[in-house]
Write an enzyme that holds these catalytic residues in place. Structure first.
Site, PDB file in Angstrom:
ATOM      1  N   ILE A 152      28.145 -19.957  24.733  1.00 35.02           N
ATOM      2  CA  ILE A 152      26.826 -20.126  25.326  1.00 35.02           C
ATOM      3  C   ILE A 152      25.821 -19.138  24.725  1.00 35.02           C
ATOM      4  O   ILE A 152      24.609 -19.384  24.739  1.00 35.02           O
ATOM      5  CB  ILE A 152      26.907 -20.018  26.866  1.00 35.02           C
ATOM      6  N   ALA A 153      26.329 -18.072  24.173  1.00 30.61           N
ATOM      7  CA  ALA A 153      25.465 -17.102  23.499  1.00 30.61           C
ATOM      8  C   ALA A 153      24.702 -17.796  22.365  1.00 30.61           C
ATOM      9  O   ALA A 153      23.554 -17.453  22.064  1.00 30.61           O
ATOM     10  CB  ALA A 153      26.294 -15.947  22.959  1.00 30.61           C
ATOM     11  N   ARG A 187      19.662 -19.811  19.976  1.00 25.87           N
ATOM     12  CA  ARG A 187      18.787 -20.898  19.498  1.00 25.87           C
ATOM     13  C   ARG A 187      17.496 -20.922  20.326  1.00 25.87           C
ATOM     14  O   ARG A 187      16.394 -21.106  19.802  1.00 25.87           O
ATOM     15  CB  ARG A 187      19.526 -22.239  19.606  1.00 25.87           C
ATOM     16  N   ARG A 218      33.064  -7.641  21.187  1.00 26.39           N
ATOM     17  CA  ARG A 218      34.132  -6.640  21.295  1.00 26.39           C
ATOM     18  C   ARG A 218      34.646  -6.244  19.922  1.00 26.39           C
ATOM     19  O   ARG A 218      35.392  -5.290  19.795  1.00 26.39           O
ATOM     20  CB  ARG A 218      35.256  -7.170  22.180  1.00 26.39           C
ATOM     21  N   TYR A 267      30.059  -3.361  23.549  1.00 24.17           N
ATOM     22  CA  TYR A 267      28.954  -3.655  24.466  1.00 24.17           C
ATOM     23  C   TYR A 267      28.173  -2.370  24.768  1.00 24.17           C
ATOM     24  O   TYR A 267      26.944  -2.376  24.819  1.00 24.17           O
ATOM     25  CB  TYR A 267      29.484  -4.272  25.769  1.00 24.17           C
ATOM     26  N   LYS A 319      25.702 -17.785  34.957  1.00 22.56           N
ATOM     27  CA  LYS A 319      26.247 -18.321  36.199  1.00 22.56           C
ATOM     28  C   LYS A 319      27.757 -18.502  36.070  1.00 22.56           C
ATOM     29  O   LYS A 319      28.226 -18.689  34.952  1.00 22.56           O
ATOM     30  CB  LYS A 319      25.586 -19.642  36.579  1.00 22.56           C
TER      31      LYS A 319
HETATM   32  N1  LIG Z   1      24.184 -22.100  31.462  1.00 20.40           N
HETATM   33  C1  LIG Z   1      25.049 -22.959  30.957  1.00 20.40           C
HETATM   34  O1  LIG Z   1      24.756 -24.129  30.734  1.00 20.40           O
HETATM   35  C2  LIG Z   1      26.392 -22.489  30.610  1.00 20.40           C
HETATM   36  C3  LIG Z   1      27.201 -23.283  29.822  1.00 20.40           C
HETATM   37  C4  LIG Z   1      28.444 -22.791  29.462  1.00 20.40           C
HETATM   38  C5  LIG Z   1      28.829 -21.559  29.940  1.00 20.40           C
HETATM   39  N2  LIG Z   1      28.036 -20.811  30.734  1.00 20.40           N
HETATM   40  C6  LIG Z   1      28.477 -19.538  31.267  1.00 20.40           C
HETATM   41  O2  LIG Z   1      28.508 -18.585  30.216  1.00 20.40           O
HETATM   42  C7  LIG Z   1      29.626 -17.722  30.369  1.00 20.40           C
HETATM   43  C8  LIG Z   1      30.407 -17.725  29.075  1.00 20.40           C
HETATM   44  O3  LIG Z   1      30.835 -19.029  28.773  1.00 20.40           O
HETATM   45  P1  LIG Z   1      31.199 -19.458  27.283  1.00 20.40           P
HETATM   46  O4  LIG Z   1      31.491 -20.902  27.317  1.00 20.40           O
HETATM   47  O5  LIG Z   1      30.182 -18.932  26.349  1.00 20.40           O
HETATM   48  O6  LIG Z   1      32.565 -18.660  27.108  1.00 20.40           O
HETATM   49  P2  LIG Z   1      33.301 -18.245  25.728  1.00 20.40           P
HETATM   50  O7  LIG Z   1      32.805 -18.999  24.570  1.00 20.40           O
HETATM   51  O8  LIG Z   1      34.749 -18.252  26.086  1.00 20.40           O
HETATM   52  O9  LIG Z   1      32.731 -16.801  25.461  1.00 20.40           O
HETATM   53  C9  LIG Z   1      32.913 -15.760  26.293  1.00 20.40           C
HETATM   54  C10 LIG Z   1      32.654 -14.493  25.512  1.00 20.40           C
HETATM   55  O10 LIG Z   1      32.949 -13.501  26.452  1.00 20.40           O
HETATM   56  C11 LIG Z   1      33.428 -12.367  25.778  1.00 20.40           C
HETATM   57  N3  LIG Z   1      34.498 -11.716  26.540  1.00 20.40           N
HETATM   58  C12 LIG Z   1      34.437 -10.470  27.032  1.00 20.40           C
HETATM   59  N4  LIG Z   1      35.555 -10.147  27.685  1.00 20.40           N
HETATM   60  C13 LIG Z   1      36.353 -11.226  27.596  1.00 20.40           C
HETATM   61  C14 LIG Z   1      37.668 -11.497  28.057  1.00 20.40           C
HETATM   62  N5  LIG Z   1      38.390 -10.588  28.709  1.00 20.40           N
HETATM   63  N6  LIG Z   1      38.196 -12.693  27.774  1.00 20.40           N
HETATM   64  C15 LIG Z   1      37.492 -13.613  27.095  1.00 20.40           C
HETATM   65  N7  LIG Z   1      36.230 -13.402  26.631  1.00 20.40           N
HETATM   66  C16 LIG Z   1      35.684 -12.215  26.884  1.00 20.40           C
HETATM   67  C17 LIG Z   1      33.835 -12.794  24.389  1.00 20.40           C
HETATM   68  O11 LIG Z   1      32.861 -12.202  23.591  1.00 20.40           O
HETATM   69  P3  LIG Z   1      33.165 -11.261  22.326  1.00 20.40           P
HETATM   70  O12 LIG Z   1      34.619 -11.284  22.020  1.00 20.40           O
HETATM   71  O13 LIG Z   1      32.322 -11.917  21.318  1.00 20.40           O
HETATM   72  O14 LIG Z   1      32.685  -9.941  22.758  1.00 20.40           O
HETATM   73  C18 LIG Z   1      33.613 -14.281  24.344  1.00 20.40           C
HETATM   74  O15 LIG Z   1      33.026 -14.687  23.154  1.00 20.40           O
HETATM   75  C19 LIG Z   1      30.403 -18.246  31.576  1.00 20.40           C
HETATM   76  O16 LIG Z   1      30.144 -17.461  32.707  1.00 20.40           O
HETATM   77  C20 LIG Z   1      29.880 -19.646  31.798  1.00 20.40           C
HETATM   78  O17 LIG Z   1      29.847 -20.026  33.152  1.00 20.40           O
HETATM   79  C21 LIG Z   1      26.826 -21.267  31.060  1.00 20.40           C
END
Ligand SMILES: NC(=O)c1ccc[n+]([C@@H]2O[C@H](COP(=O)([O-])OP(=O)(O)OC[C@H]3O[C@@H](n4cnc5c(N)ncnc54)[C@H](OP(=O)(O)O)[C@@H]3O)[C@@H](O)[C@H]2O)c1
Length: 327
Positions: free
Chosen positions: A12-13, A18, A38, A59, A98
């Site tokens: 989502i980052a 973007r 990390r 971080y 969220k």
């Molecule tokens: N607003 C929306 O439409 C939307 C859509 C999808 C998700 N989200 C929210 O965004 C958040 C992240 O979702 P995502 O889909 O981006 O997840 P993701 O791709 O799995 O990314 C999570 C990031 O969290 C970091 N991280 C830090 N500690 C971690 C741990 N112990 N285990 C795994 N990852 C860890 C990692 O970053 P580094 O390794 O790079 O540091 C990883 O890249 C969630 O809370 C989700 O609900 C929102």
């Protein structure tokens, strides 16, 4: 100029990157300034992909950079509280993905710390900040569907295989990932005067909820029927039924078109939202307004509302026997 730092270089980052890049290009006073992961390698790859000036391999390192004005926390739900508190400790304003935290106790702790330190924080629950919200509210206030009585909202996709969804230690399950949207929709339409909540859920072998049906009954007699699942794709839309017709959105997460039907199910009006970058720009703009005015929260999503919904989700999980290790 508000300089944003992204904490966690995941999925989502990228959408946020973007968005902020698009906002900068159209002249908004915002800059995608830094990213922290990390590992330095992940941060550098992300920074190169999005043209970000600063990449940090931890971080904390990014939070020590005095140039960062707002941190976007984009880690799994389970880690939001820890990462938000790390930001607050460093005096950084926070836009936290969220659901705000893994449970209500964590949310209370984060808000208490933010209040004590005088730091801004808000939940990135994007439909709260989008123009669609005011469009829906105005249509309902205008009485186009008469008195709203019932609403339905669903959110489903086949996302069961990701760790973030499957694992209790990452605060997995359909409720926290998808249900938070359907509950927020019901709250935006019917408000907070809830009489009771009834529900049933089916669980994955890991112990988190994969599919659920939730009925929220309001003291005014309205009922919201919500369905979420991480097993299959569902239409992921919402509808509000009133005494004179119904209002239908084309998406629960990011409504682009809102249709009004009369009692004979004839389409009588269709409203489209303004052109958008991704839809995330509205939560970023809300943060800019809040920071400019010195506010510690956004009126679009007050802390009390984030807390109320976190508590409702705690109660639902308790009904289903879904527990996280940190509960
Ligand atoms: N607003 C929306 O439409 C939307 C859509 C999808 C998700 N989200 C929210 O965004 C958040 C992240 O979702 P995502 O889909 O981006 O997840 P993701 O791709 O799995 O990314 C999570 C990031 O969290 C970091 N991280 C830090 N500690 C971690 C741990 N112990 N285990 C795994 N990852 C860890 C990692 O970053 P580094 O390794 O790079 O540091 C990883 O890249 C969630 O809370 C989700 O609900 C929102």
């Amino acid at each position: 100029m508000m300089r944003i730092g992204i904490l966690g270089a995941g999925n989502i980052a990228r959408t946020m990157a973007r968005t902020v890049r698009g906002m900068g290009a159209r002249g908004d006073a915002v800059q995608l300034y830094a990213v922290a992961a990390r590992s330095m390698e992940r941060a550098q790859t992300f920074a190169a992909e999005w043209g970000i000036a600063k990449a940090y391999g931890s971080y904390e390192a990014m939070l020590c950079d005095p140039q960062v004005d707002l941190v976007y926390v984009a880690t799994p739900h389970s880690h939001h509280a820890q990462h938000a508190m790390l930001c607050i400790e460093h005096g950084k304003a926070v836009l936290c993905e969220k659901p705000f935290t893994g449970n209500a106790a964590q949310a209370e702790a984060v808000f208490a710390m933010a209040k004590e330190r005088g730091v801004f924080i808000t939940e990135a629950i994007w439909p709260r900040y989008m123009p669609s919200r005011a469009i829906i509210r105005d249509l309902l206030e205008e009485g186009v569907i008469g008195r709203p009585v019932l609403l339905t909202a669903d959110f489903g996709g086949d996302i069961q295989h990701s760790d973030r969804i499957r694992l209790p230690e990452l605060a997995g399950g359909a409720l926290l990932d998808l249900g938070v949207y359907t509950i927020n929709f019901a709250s935006m339409v019917f408000g907070t005067d809830v009489e009771r909540v009834e529900s049933s859920a089916a669980l994955l072998e890991t112990g988190v909820d994969h599919t659920e049906s939730i009925s929220i009954c309001y003291r005014g007699g309205q009922i919201a029927q919500l369905m979420n699942t991480v097993l299959v794709q569902t239409p992921s839309v919402s509808a509000v039924y009133g005494t004179e017709g119904c209002l239908v959105t084309d998406s629960i997460m990011n409504p682009k078109k809102i249709d009004i039907y009369d009692r004979s199910r004839r389409l009588v009006r269709s409203v489209t939202v303004p052109e958008q970058i991704t839809g995330y720009e509205y939560e970023v703009l809300a943060c800019m307004r809040a920071l400019d005015s010195g506010a510690l929260e956004c009126p679009e999503m007050p802390h009390t509302e984030t807390l109320r919904i976190m508590r409702m989700m705690d109660d639902l999980r308790a009904q289903w026997g879904v527990r996280y290790p940190f509960d």
